[in-house]
Design a protein around this motif. Structure first.
Motif, PDB file in Angstrom:
ATOM      1  N   ASP A   1       0.837  -1.200   0.000  1.00 29.63           N
ATOM      2  CA  ASP A   1       0.000   0.000   0.000  1.00 29.63           C
ATOM      3  C   ASP A   1       0.872   1.251   0.000  1.00 29.63           C
ATOM      4  O   ASP A   1       0.591   2.229  -0.720  1.00 29.63           O
ATOM      5  N   LEU A   2       1.930   1.230   0.825  1.00 27.50           N
ATOM      6  CA  LEU A   2       2.850   2.374   0.888  1.00 27.50           C
ATOM      7  C   LEU A   2       3.527   2.592  -0.454  1.00 27.50           C
ATOM      8  O   LEU A   2       3.647   3.729  -0.935  1.00 27.50           O
TER       9      LEU A   2
ATOM     10  N   ASP B   1       2.414   1.743  -3.381  1.00 26.77           N
ATOM     11  CA  ASP B   1       1.426   2.253  -4.326  1.00 26.77           C
ATOM     12  C   ASP B   1       1.210   3.747  -4.131  1.00 26.77           C
ATOM     13  O   ASP B   1       1.153   4.513  -5.105  1.00 26.77           O
ATOM     14  N   SER B   2       1.111   4.176  -2.889  1.00 27.38           N
ATOM     15  CA  SER B   2       0.919   5.600  -2.600  1.00 27.38           C
ATOM     16  C   SER B   2       2.094   6.420  -3.115  1.00 27.38           C
ATOM     17  O   SER B   2       1.918   7.473  -3.750  1.00 27.38           O
ATOM     18  N   ALA B   3       3.329   5.936  -2.871  1.00 28.78           N
ATOM     19  CA  ALA B   3       4.524   6.662  -3.325  1.00 28.78           C
ATOM     20  C   ALA B   3       4.582   6.718  -4.848  1.00 28.78           C
ATOM     21  O   ALA B   3       4.946   7.756  -5.435  1.00 28.78           O
TER      22      ALA B   3
ATOM     23  N   ARG C   1       2.025   6.519  -7.062  1.00 27.07           N
ATOM     24  CA  ARG C   1       0.975   7.391  -7.613  1.00 27.07           C
ATOM     25  C   ARG C   1       1.299   8.853  -7.338  1.00 27.07           C
ATOM     26  O   ARG C   1       1.035   9.717  -8.175  1.00 27.07           O
ATOM     27  N   GLN C   2       1.884   9.149  -6.184  1.00 24.96           N
ATOM     28  CA  GLN C   2       2.266  10.526  -5.878  1.00 24.96           C
ATOM     29  C   GLN C   2       3.347  11.013  -6.832  1.00 24.96           C
ATOM     30  O   GLN C   2       3.324  12.169  -7.285  1.00 24.96           O
TER      31      GLN C   2
ATOM     32  N   THR D   1       1.684  11.745 -10.138  1.00 22.16           N
ATOM     33  CA  THR D   1       0.870  12.954 -10.008  1.00 22.16           C
ATOM     34  C   THR D   1       1.737  14.207  -9.997  1.00 22.16           C
ATOM     35  O   THR D   1       1.355  15.257 -10.531  1.00 22.16           O
TER      36      THR D   1
ATOM     37  N   TRP E   1       2.524  -5.583  -5.043  1.00 29.09           N
ATOM     38  CA  TRP E   1       2.000  -4.307  -5.558  1.00 29.09           C
ATOM     39  C   TRP E   1       1.552  -4.451  -7.008  1.00 29.09           C
ATOM     40  O   TRP E   1       0.479  -3.981  -7.390  1.00 29.09           O
TER      41      TRP E   1
ATOM     42  N   HIS F   1      -2.330  -4.001  -6.984  1.00 23.76           N
ATOM     43  CA  HIS F   1      -2.542  -2.562  -7.149  1.00 23.76           C
ATOM     44  C   HIS F   1      -2.346  -2.107  -8.596  1.00 23.76           C
ATOM     45  O   HIS F   1      -2.188  -0.909  -8.831  1.00 23.76           O
TER      46      HIS F   1
END
Length: 253
Positions: free
Chosen positions: A88-89, A91-93, A95-96, A99, A120, A124
């Motif tokens: 999850d971490l 994936d967040s990194a 996508r950020q 972005t 991942w 994800h």
């Protein structure tokens, strides 16, 4: 004639169903668009079990010296909890980073970090944003040490340890081919004292590279993979702008 017409009609229906099935199978096999291989983006480095960032920090410095943006992730808790939380971490990194303007991400997973990266990709849709992946000594099929820990270690084998045991539900859930169009280089050392057997790092669909197959003099241990000069050279080459290919010679260092 009255017997022939139903037979012809049946054959036509069968043909149409077959063609429809082919189209459906083709749609299922379509892995969708992939990041531009000629445009390297941000590099994310995922630590191994326990979350130690030291070795990967040195590798990140080398990547930055080559002009790349590189970030070593800090794993949640003490890096021994659920691998899904670590995915999850990641994936967040990832996508950020996209972005914020990166065309894609390259991911380096060391040891259990490679398992996190595979998780991942599986759960994800990581292949949507991952241009390339390199895993270093990753127990993608588990390691005997974790198996022993899960069986006899009790509280000394926390969640990540249990999930890295051969045959765990988590490892079984990611035991399949990679999505099409995701270049992945899996490097391991035959001298690995932590991941047993060392070729647990082998991954269907990846470029699989035992270090000693091209550098027979290498005496690299598991903990030395992120800082080994041969491995560093292989990583830098694998994450360059040229297409990922199987290394054939030991890099000059």
């Amino acid at each position: 004639m009255r017997y022939l017409l139903p037979a012809v009609a049946g054959a036509v229906v069968l043909l149409l169903l077959t063609l429809a099935g082919v189209r459906l199978l083709g749609a299922a096999d379509d892995d969708g668009p992939r990041p531009d291989q000629a445009r390297p983006g941000t590099v994310l480095l995922v630590p191994g079990y326990g979350g130690n960032r030291a070795g990967l920090s040195r590798l990140a410095d080398r990547l930055r010296a080559e002009g790349r943006t590189a970030t070593v992730l800090t794993l949640p808790g003490d890096g021994t909890g659920r691998l899904e939380e670590q995915a999850d971490l990641l994936d967040s990194a990832a996508r950020q980073a996209v972005t914020a303007g990166a065309p894609s991400v390259d991911v380096i997973g060391y040891s259990a970090g490679g398992v996190v990266t595979r998780l991942w990709v599986e759960r994800h849709d990581g292949a949507e944003v991952a241009r390339r992946v390199v895993s270093l000594g990753s127990p993608l099929h588990g390691t005997r040490l974790a198996g022993l820990g899960a069986r006899f270690g009790g509280a000394q084998c926390p969640q990540a340890c249990q999930e890295l045991a051969p045959g765990s539900d988590l490892l079984d859930s990611i035991d399949g081919a990679l999505p099409g169009g995701l270049p992945w280089l899996s490097i391991w050392t035959e001298n690995d004292e932590t991941v047993q057997p060392p070729d647990s790092a082998r991954l269907d669909g990846a470029v699989n590279l035992p270090l000693q197959s091209i550098c027979p003099a290498a005496r690299t241990a598991h903990s030395e993979l992120p800082t080994d000069p041969y491995v560093t050279a292989l990583v830098l080459d694998a994450l360059g702008a040229e297409p990922l290919s199987e290394p054939r010679t030991c890099p000059a260092v």
